[in-house]
Design a protein around this motif. Structure first.
Motif, PDB file in Angstrom:
ATOM      1  N   LYS A   2      -1.636   2.007   3.955  1.00 31.37           N
ATOM      2  CA  LYS A   2      -1.115   0.654   4.059  1.00 31.37           C
ATOM      3  C   LYS A   2      -0.588   0.413   5.473  1.00 31.37           C
ATOM      4  O   LYS A   2       0.021   1.287   6.079  1.00 31.37           O
ATOM      5  CB  LYS A   2      -0.022   0.417   3.022  1.00 31.37           C
ATOM      6  N   SER A  28      -3.233  -6.427  -1.397  1.00 30.67           N
ATOM      7  CA  SER A  28      -3.748  -5.100  -1.046  1.00 30.67           C
ATOM      8  C   SER A  28      -2.634  -4.089  -0.781  1.00 30.67           C
ATOM      9  O   SER A  28      -2.911  -2.938  -0.443  1.00 30.67           O
ATOM     10  CB  SER A  28      -4.653  -5.195   0.192  1.00 30.67           C
ATOM     11  N   HIS A  30      -0.195  -4.231   1.610  1.00 35.25           N
ATOM     12  CA  HIS A  30       0.272  -4.111   2.992  1.00 35.25           C
ATOM     13  C   HIS A  30       1.589  -4.847   3.178  1.00 35.25           C
ATOM     14  O   HIS A  30       1.858  -5.839   2.507  1.00 35.25           O
ATOM     15  CB  HIS A  30      -0.775  -4.676   3.970  1.00 35.25           C
TER      16      HIS A  30
END
Length: 120
Positions: A2, A28, A30
């Motif tokens: 990440k 996702s 991040h």
């Protein structure tokens, strides 16, 4: 892995790519920080209108045309990101050269495509 990402040119408008990318980055997993001209929140991410001294930025993804980028060259360099992504419409050979001189990787690509193809 990440990555902490700074979205420069973030927009509150849901139909803008910078807005869509904030959603996709969060989905996702991040960490996302954002800078734009209008303050607000997108998917829990505060859009800052002041240049903040963010720490540990892995990626800067740009949503500003080349003329508007010039004002942010020094700021982006000061963050020492590992990579700068030039999304479609942000291509800037002048800034590529500055990044090369400062040993910062860059890529001309669409962040949304990179995310959807697991190349982010």
């Amino acid at each position: 892995m990440k990555k902490k990402t700074l979205v420069i040119g973030a927009s509150l408008k849901p139909d803008r790519y910078s807005n869509l990318v904030i959603h996709r980055l969060i989905q996702s997993g991040h960490k996302v920080v954002a800078f734009g001209i209008k303050q607000g929140t997108v998917n829990g991410v505060q859009i800052d209108t002041d240049l903040m001294p963010y720490k540990d930025i892995d990626i800067v993804t740009l949503y500003l045309n080349p003329n508007n980028q010039k004002a942010y060259y020094d700021y982006i360099l000061s963050l020492k990101p590992k990579r700068v992504i030039f999304n479609p419409g942000t291509e800037n050979p002048e800034f590529y050269n500055i990044l090369k001189l400062n040993k910062i990787d860059f890529e001309v690509a669409c962040t949304l495509v990179l995310l959807s193809t697991n190349q982010y």
